[in-house]
Design a protein around this motif. Structure first.
Motif, short mmCIF file in Angstrom:
data_model
loop_
_atom_site.label_atom_id
_atom_site.label_comp_id
_atom_site.label_asym_id
_atom_site.label_seq_id
_atom_site.Cartn_x
_atom_site.Cartn_y
_atom_site.Cartn_z
N GLU A 128 0.86 -1.17 -0.02
CA GLU A 128 0.14 -0.02 -0.08
C GLU A 128 0.92 1.23 -0.04
OE1 GLU A 128 -2.60 -0.62 3.45
OE2 GLU A 128 -3.63 -2.10 2.36
N LEU A 129 2.05 1.23 0.79
CA LEU A 129 2.91 2.54 0.63
C LEU A 129 3.57 2.73 -0.67
CD1 LEU A 129 4.54 1.92 4.45
CD2 LEU A 129 3.11 3.80 3.57
N VAL A 130 3.79 1.58 -1.36
CA VAL A 130 4.54 1.58 -2.81
C VAL A 130 3.43 2.23 -3.52
CG1 VAL A 130 5.51 0.28 -4.50
CG2 VAL A 130 6.20 -0.13 -2.27
N GLU A 131 2.14 1.84 -3.64
CA GLU A 131 1.15 2.34 -4.38
C GLU A 131 0.74 3.83 -4.01
OE1 GLU A 131 -2.02 -0.37 -3.37
OE2 GLU A 131 -1.22 -2.18 -5.05
N TYR A 132 0.93 3.88 -2.71
CA TYR A 132 0.90 5.51 -2.45
C TYR A 132 1.79 6.32 -2.59
CZ TYR A 132 -0.11 9.51 0.74
OH TYR A 132 -0.40 10.69 1.09
N ALA A 133 2.97 6.09 -2.67
CA ALA A 133 4.07 6.60 -3.21
C ALA A 133 4.01 6.81 -4.74
CB ALA A 133 5.43 5.93 -2.83
N TYR A 134 3.62 5.83 -5.41
CA TYR A 134 3.56 5.92 -6.83
C TYR A 134 2.52 7.02 -7.30
CZ TYR A 134 2.84 4.65 -11.72
OH TYR A 134 2.77 4.82 -13.12
N LYS A 135 1.38 6.89 -6.52
CA LYS A 135 0.27 7.69 -7.04
C LYS A 135 0.79 9.26 -6.55
CE LYS A 135 -3.30 8.72 -3.99
NZ LYS A 135 -4.49 8.63 -3.36
N LEU A 136 1.34 9.46 -5.63
CA LEU A 136 2.12 10.82 -5.31
C LEU A 136 3.09 11.31 -6.31
CD1 LEU A 136 2.40 10.68 -1.44
CD2 LEU A 136 0.44 11.85 -2.94
N TYR A 137 3.84 10.34 -6.81
CA TYR A 137 5.17 10.66 -7.60
C TYR A 137 4.77 11.33 -8.92
CZ TYR A 137 10.02 9.94 -8.07
OH TYR A 137 11.54 10.25 -8.06
N GLU A 138 5.13 12.35 -9.02
CA GLU A 138 4.88 13.27 -10.39
C GLU A 138 5.42 12.62 -11.71
OE1 GLU A 138 4.89 17.60 -10.09
OE2 GLU A 138 4.20 17.39 -8.28
N VAL A 139 6.61 12.09 -11.81
CA VAL A 139 7.51 11.66 -12.90
C VAL A 139 7.33 10.21 -12.78
CG1 VAL A 139 9.33 11.99 -14.33
CG2 VAL A 139 8.87 13.66 -12.84
N LYS A 140 6.28 9.65 -13.17
CA LYS A 140 5.92 8.20 -13.06
C LYS A 140 7.09 7.22 -13.74
CE LYS A 140 1.74 8.67 -11.46
NZ LYS A 140 1.68 9.17 -9.99
N HIS A 141 7.57 7.73 -14.83
CA HIS A 141 8.77 6.76 -15.47
C HIS A 141 9.99 6.87 -14.74
CE1 HIS A 141 9.80 10.78 -17.04
NE2 HIS A 141 11.03 10.17 -17.31
#
Length: 146
Positions: A128-141
């Motif tokens: 869940e933390l990884v998913e949350y971080a990914y959701k927040l992260y602006e430069v997805k690539h």
């Protein structure tokens, strides 16, 4: 780093987990370390944390002295091993919000993504933390899953 320090044994962990006084002392020590970093334990049951009143100066200090990142990783691991895994995810989530959302602690962000998340022992919470971080992260690539 203390090269003479020995790893805690399974027997020591078991003894610790049966000792209520030791567990109370660990929580008190955790609260003292959180205060040092400008953070406050706001819920003893869930492990939820928030900024303490002294957060500005403490965040400035933490961001300038990155050796604290390793200490935080060790604190997270200690919480998981010694019976407080419920304290891990709230602290990591706090750091994700402070670094990615609020743009604070620039020099802590890499440790949050690469080490703090990985220290969480409950697999579902870590996911869940990884998913949350990914959701927040602006430069997805540029996001790399630990």
């Amino acid at each position: 780093m203390n090269y003479q320090a020995k790893e805690i044994t399974k027997k020591e962990i078991e003894a610790f987990l049966e000792d209520e006084t030791a567990k109370k002392r660990l929580v008190k020590s955790y609260q003292l370390m959180l205060d040092f970093y400008g953070i406050q334990l706001s819920n003893d049951s869930t492990g939820e944390v928030r900024r303490a009143n002294n957060w500005r100066y403490r965040f400035y200090n933490m961001d300038r002295h990155t050796h604290n990142n390793l200490r935080i990783t060790r604190i997270l691991k200690c919480l998981g091993i010694l019976g407080f895994p419920n304290y891990q995810a709230p602290l990591v989530r706090f750091f994700l919000e402070e670094t990615i959302v609020k743009g604070n602690l620039y020099n802590v962000k890499e440790s949050v993504l690469n080490y703090f998340i990985s220290a969480v022992i409950v697999q579902q919470q870590r996911k869940e933390l990884v998913e949350y971080a990914y959701k927040l992260y602006e430069v997805k690539h540029q996001f790399v899953v630990p």
